[in-house]
Enzyme design. Structure first.
Site, mmCIF file in Angstrom:
data_model
loop_
_atom_site.group_PDB
_atom_site.id
_atom_site.type_symbol
_atom_site.label_atom_id
_atom_site.label_comp_id
_atom_site.label_asym_id
_atom_site.label_seq_id
_atom_site.Cartn_x
_atom_site.Cartn_y
_atom_site.Cartn_z
ATOM 1 N N ARG A 141 -22.703 6.252 -4.045
ATOM 2 C CA ARG A 141 -22.079 7.229 -3.007
ATOM 3 C C ARG A 141 -22.224 6.489 -1.912
ATOM 4 N NH1 ARG A 141 -25.628 11.999 -0.690
ATOM 5 N NH2 ARG A 141 -24.165 12.894 -0.851
ATOM 6 N N HIS A 144 -19.167 11.048 -10.124
ATOM 7 C CA HIS A 144 -19.980 11.989 -10.573
ATOM 8 C C HIS A 144 -21.164 11.838 -11.707
ATOM 9 C CE1 HIS A 144 -18.176 14.609 -6.908
ATOM 10 N NE2 HIS A 144 -18.346 13.711 -6.600
#
Length: 316
Positions: free
Chosen positions: A59, A188
């Site tokens: 991320r 994700h």
């Protein structure tokens, strides 16, 4: 290798700053031949101690590349009157910066002043995916570190509330395609989300529905039990999928079941091309991982810095 070369040759189309910052697979072969092994060892040690590290590093790299290119601007600390990217609202939950600090320290011990923090972050993100059971790939190297980092610019980050039009625009502005959008969204599969990122889907969704009707009722109910309307539990939230430390294609299967967390995830089903890709990746992990690798190489090659930092948290 041919695929990587083809991708690299097309990078100038979407990254004007690439002109002075050509990347290559052998950039450190003579100046720091052990850089990849050194970074991988630090990331492995950190991931063994904390399984959340893999999601955090992936991320962090994504958030770095989406502002000013992959120039390690997300690593800079706020100083004096300048509030840095890492302190902007979308980055408030970024963590594991210490892993990059430790990797930089280890690399500097071998090859002082040679390897950029931006390259270390790109390598660490790849290593994080591998340690979570995902694919590996050759990382093009030669990025420079940026000198500018502004929290005010984090408003440009794609939001978990984005619809498909907003997502398409956000990615296309960075030279990334619809294929890249769907493949990179597969990141994700790792990690955790706080309630604030999906609160609007489970409370007061619109005038006629309290919860998003595209969300599976049982899934919505489970989220509502964790994330109250007036949420007072500071770190309440939910894992991105049931296997949040394993890199797999479960994320796409969940979208098709109405069990994805973000509006931006569910939005992938609202446009024919992205919908078809969700079905493709849900049915074939191999197709997903191949597309993910290609899109990671493309995204991580959006360049923009000017220097090789001595310390990743401060400019030289």
């Amino acid at each position: 290798m041919a695929t990587i070369a083809a991708l690299l040759s097309s990078l100038l189309i979407f990254s004007a700053s690439s002109l002075g910052n050509a990347l290559s697979l052998n950039h450190y072969d003579k100046t720091c031949p052990d850089v990849e092994a050194t970074v991988a060892n630090v990331v492995k040690q950190a991931a063994m101690a904390d399984k959340k590290v893999s999601a955090a590093l992936l991320r962090m790299h994504f958030h770095d590349c989406f502002l000013r290119g992959c120039d390690a601007s997300v690593l800079l600390d706020s100083v004096n009157k300048n509030t840095a990217e890492k302190d902007g609202p979308p980055n408030a939950s970024l963590h594991a910066f210490y892993v990059i600090d430790n990797a930089k320290k280890a690399v500097e011990a071998c090859c002082p002043g040679v390897v950029s923090c931006a390259d270390i972050l790109a390598l660490a993100a790849r290593d994080a995916v591998v340690l979570a059971g995902g694919p590996t790939w050759e990382v093009p190297k030669g990025r420079k570190d940026g000198r500018i980092s502004k929290a005010s610019e984090t408003i440009q980050m794609p939001s978990p509330t984005f619809n498909i039009s907003q997502l398409k625009q956000s990615f296309s502005q960075r030279g990334l395609s619809l294929d890249d959008l769907v493949a990179l969204s597969g990141g994700h599969t790792l990690g955790f989300s706080h309630c604030s990122s999906f609160q609007s889907r489970i409370h007061n969704f619109n005038a006629t529905h309290d919860t998003d009707p595209t969300m599976h009722p049982a899934f919505a109910a489970s989220l509502r039990s964790v994330c109250q309307k007036k949420n007072s539990v500071k770190n309440a939230g939910a894992t991105m999928d049931p296997s949040p430390t394993t890199f797999d294609n479960t994320y796409y299967k969940l979208i098709l079941q109405g069990r994805s967390l973000f509006s931006s995830d569910q939005a992938l089903l609202t446009f024919p091309k992205t919908k078809n890709l969700v079905y493709k990746f849900a049915s074939s992990k191999e197709s997903f991982t191949k597309a993910f690798v290609n899109s990671m190489i493309k995204m991580s090659s959006i360049t923009g810095g000017q220097e090789i930092r001595k310390h990743c948290r401060v400019v030289n």
